[in-house]
Every structure is written in structure tokens, then in C-alpha cells.
Write an enzyme that holds these catalytic residues in place. Sequence first.
Site, short mmCIF file in Angstrom:
data_model
loop_
_atom_site.label_atom_id
_atom_site.label_comp_id
_atom_site.label_asym_id
_atom_site.label_seq_id
_atom_site.Cartn_x
_atom_site.Cartn_y
_atom_site.Cartn_z
CG HIS A 1 -2.06 0.87 1.28
ND1 HIS A 1 -2.41 1.69 0.24
CD2 HIS A 1 -2.94 1.17 2.28
CE1 HIS A 1 -3.45 2.44 0.60
NE2 HIS A 1 -3.78 2.15 1.82
CG HIS B 1 -4.34 0.59 -8.50
ND1 HIS B 1 -5.67 0.54 -8.17
CD2 HIS B 1 -3.75 1.44 -7.62
CE1 HIS B 1 -5.88 1.35 -7.14
NE2 HIS B 1 -4.73 1.90 -6.78
CG ASP C 1 3.01 4.38 -4.25
OD1 ASP C 1 2.97 5.54 -3.81
OD2 ASP C 1 2.34 3.45 -3.78
#
Length: 432
Positions: free
Chosen positions: A268, A307, A363
Site C-alpha cells: 500500500h 493496481h 507510487d
Amino acid sequence: MAEETLTITDNRTGLRYEVRIRDGAIAATDLQKIVSDGPGSGLLSYDPAFLNTASCRSAITFIDGERSILRYRGYPVEELAERSTFLEVAYLLIHGELPDPTQHRVWVDAITHHTLLHENIKKLIDGFHHDAHPMGILVGTVGALSTFYPDAKDIFNVESRRLQILRLIAKMPTLAAFAARHAIGMPYAYPDNDLSYAGNFLNMMWKATELKYEPNPVLERALDVLLILHADHEQNLSTNVMRAVGSSHADPFSATAAAAAALYGPLHGGANEQVLRMLKEVGSVSRVPDYVKRVRAGEMRLMGFGHRIYKNYDPRAEIIKKVADDVLAVTGRSPLLDIALELERVALADDYFIKHRLYPNVDFYSGIIYSAIGFPVEMFPVLFAIGRAPGWLAQWQEGLLDPEQKIARPRQVYTGPAERHLPAVRQPAVAR
Ligand code: CMC
């Protein structure tokens, strides 16, 4: 128009049931009436990672993973990233509308005047080991704030909720910066009320002996945009934890500590830290194909890729790529960016990634920007937490006020032994 119902035939009993469809969903509790063996044998839905289960109704964030759409309260994230500030977005998430000029002034002023921490929090941070991970410090200290604000337990009091929300958004950067400075033995830098939210965070991170810290406006804006991009993402893991803890009527500081702990994991919010470590491990552009081969072989995952919801591309990653250009124009080009671009190029042309529909996520590039600004890798998940705090709080409040919500308590499919019994005569085992 066709009826909004679902007809289910239970082949175990031959019985047929009609279940209502509302907003594209059936209520899992409607399945309880499908019984095979009398009361208590009602059908359950099994969904261990909530892959296809809506846990709430929410008016905050809309995501369409197929079409790569992300909107906060209806506004596309691209427009907010271009033409708003993080504090405006925080207001929007919490109140449902963007602030008018007066509301904005009052909101920014209130957050600016809640940035200080009780001095005892500093003592708490001092007690951490010198190499304590700042995310661990953040989780610990944000939870500790609940003991400083016992009024936070008054969760059904609108004024108390307003105050705790202000406190949390205001104090997260101070906790984060103090945690970072603790690691390098620098004296804590206090907030500067003349600066913006992002500018003040840079000040608390890096002010040294100068009388006044002046943030670089490009880096200040880049950080603000990154915070906007992280501000909410509907029912992601940490938000789900925030809502679940909130459903027990715990105070928002405790719930935020739990949400931050959930964010800490490498799958995460910890992924951006792992991305940078991965780029360093790859080491050079020429080693990229070999690395991708190892990912294909299942040796590791490509961090910053994939994702649960976005199966084409993550719209936040597109914006972040542009921000990276602005930041690197100021700080100088990073060799890590070249490795990242090559990884993206090779991966996107690779069968494995095409078949699994894996694309760069938020990210993948954020770590390169944070690193170029000067943040140590350990601070990356902490930055994510600062950005996500308004989203957590908006979702916590929405859950609390939702008459359909109750304490979160999933069911299970029991797979253990059937009933069995201890021998009639038995000595308890004694540890030797
Ligand atoms: N690299 C290689 N293979 C992957 C990756 C990856 N990054 N992500 C998923 N896969 C493969 C996985 O091995 C599986 O393959 P198979 O079906 O052959 O066994 C398939 O894709 C589906 O993976 P999954 O784990 O079932 O997918 P998920 O939806 O449960 O996981 C994810 C989503 C984000 C946890 C996962 O893609 C991942 O681990 N990515 C790397 C970590 C990362 O970048 N996390 C940040 C997410 S974005 C920010 C946030 O929301 O926190």
C-alpha cells in the site's frame, strides 16, 4: 424498463428467490433468506479481500478503473491538481464543496493555528531509537494525540469533530517533520505561520540556522500537487481500516493511527519506498531487461506497478510524471528517472505486463520526486499519510453519520475441526 431484481435458483433445494438490485448491487444480507438447512444456514457471500463487495455508500470519491477516472466530489483530479491547492482539496473532501473566499480564509487560518504539538509529544519522539522508522513514529504519536485530546471521544458532537479534523490535518506534517529530524539528531523546527501548508512542511524539515526559511516555489508547489493526488482514493485498505475502527466509535486520532499503520505496508503506502530501493537495486538502464525477466519469472514484483482498480493506467501517475519534470528541472536530472523510464518502457511492451494489465501506479514516480526534493526514503510513506489524512477524515465522518452503518463485523466460512471433546480425566500440559 426491466425489473431491478435478480432471480436465484438454489439447486440444492430447487427453490427460487427474488433479490432486489439497488445501484448496481444486491444486499449481501438478502442472501440470508436462501437457506439449505433451517435457520442459521443462510447463504453467505465469500470475498476475502473485498474484491467485489461494496462496504459503504459514499459521495466522496469516484473511480472508474477501466476508464482511468478519478474524481473528488465530482471534480476530475487532473483539474484539481492544476488549479487548486491541497488545503482547498482537503476542505472539498470534508465539506463536499470547494470553499468560498471567506470559508477558505477561516479554514487555512484554523489549520495554520493548530500546527503546534504539545511539548510532551517531543519527549515521546525523543524516546524513540535514533534509527526508528518515521512511519512507526507517526503511527505511535498520532495515536498518542488521542490522550492529549480526550474531547475527541465526543464523536457525535459536530463542533468536536470539526476541531479534531483541523487538529489532525494541521499536526500530521509537524509529527512527520519532527520524526524525520529525530533520525538525524537535528533540533525540531517549529511551524512558520507565514508559509503555506507545503512550504511550512519544507521549513520544518530543513530549516537550519537561518532566521527565515524560504521554500523553493517549484518544490513547494510540486509537494502540494503530490498531496492533492494522494488526498483520497475511495475504499482503499487504509480508508477501510479508518472506517472499520471508526465504526467502533473510537476517537479519530486512534482511527488515524490504525489507518496509518495499514498504509505502512509495502503493498500500500510503503510501495513508493520500495520503488526507490528497487530502482537503486536495478542500478543502471542496461540492467533493466534482466530485472524485468526476473519479475516475469516470479522472483519479485515490480514495485509501483499494478493496481486493484486501475487496469489501464493510473491517472495520478500521468500527472506525477509531469511534476517530476518540473522538479528535476530545479534539482537536476536523476539517473533513477532514466532507470524508471526504461523500466516503464520495457514492462509496457512485455507480454506478462500486458496480459496482467499492469501499469505504473501513483507510487512509481512519486519516490523519484520526493528523493529529488531531498526526502529520505523512509519519509515516503509518511508523505503519503499526510496527503491521505483529509480523505481518511472525510470517510470516517461520512461512515459515522451514515444510518446504514454499524460496527464492521465480517462473517467467516469456518474450516476448523468439528466438535470434539477433551478426555474425561486429563492433566493440563505443563511447560518444561
Ligand atoms: N509485478 C509483477 N506482477 C504483478 C504485480 C507487480 N507489481 N502486481 C500484480 N502482479 C501479478 C500477480 O503476480 C498476479 O499474477 P498471477 O495472476 O499470474 O498470479 C496478478 O498480477 C494479479 O495480482 P494480484 O496481487 O492478485 O492483484 P491485486 O489487485 O490483489 O494487487 C497490488 C494489487 C497493487 C497490491 C499489486 O499490483 C502489487 O503488489 N503491486 C506492487 C506494489 C505497489 O506498487 N503497490 C502500490 C499500489 S498504488 C498505491 C496504493 O493504493 O497504495
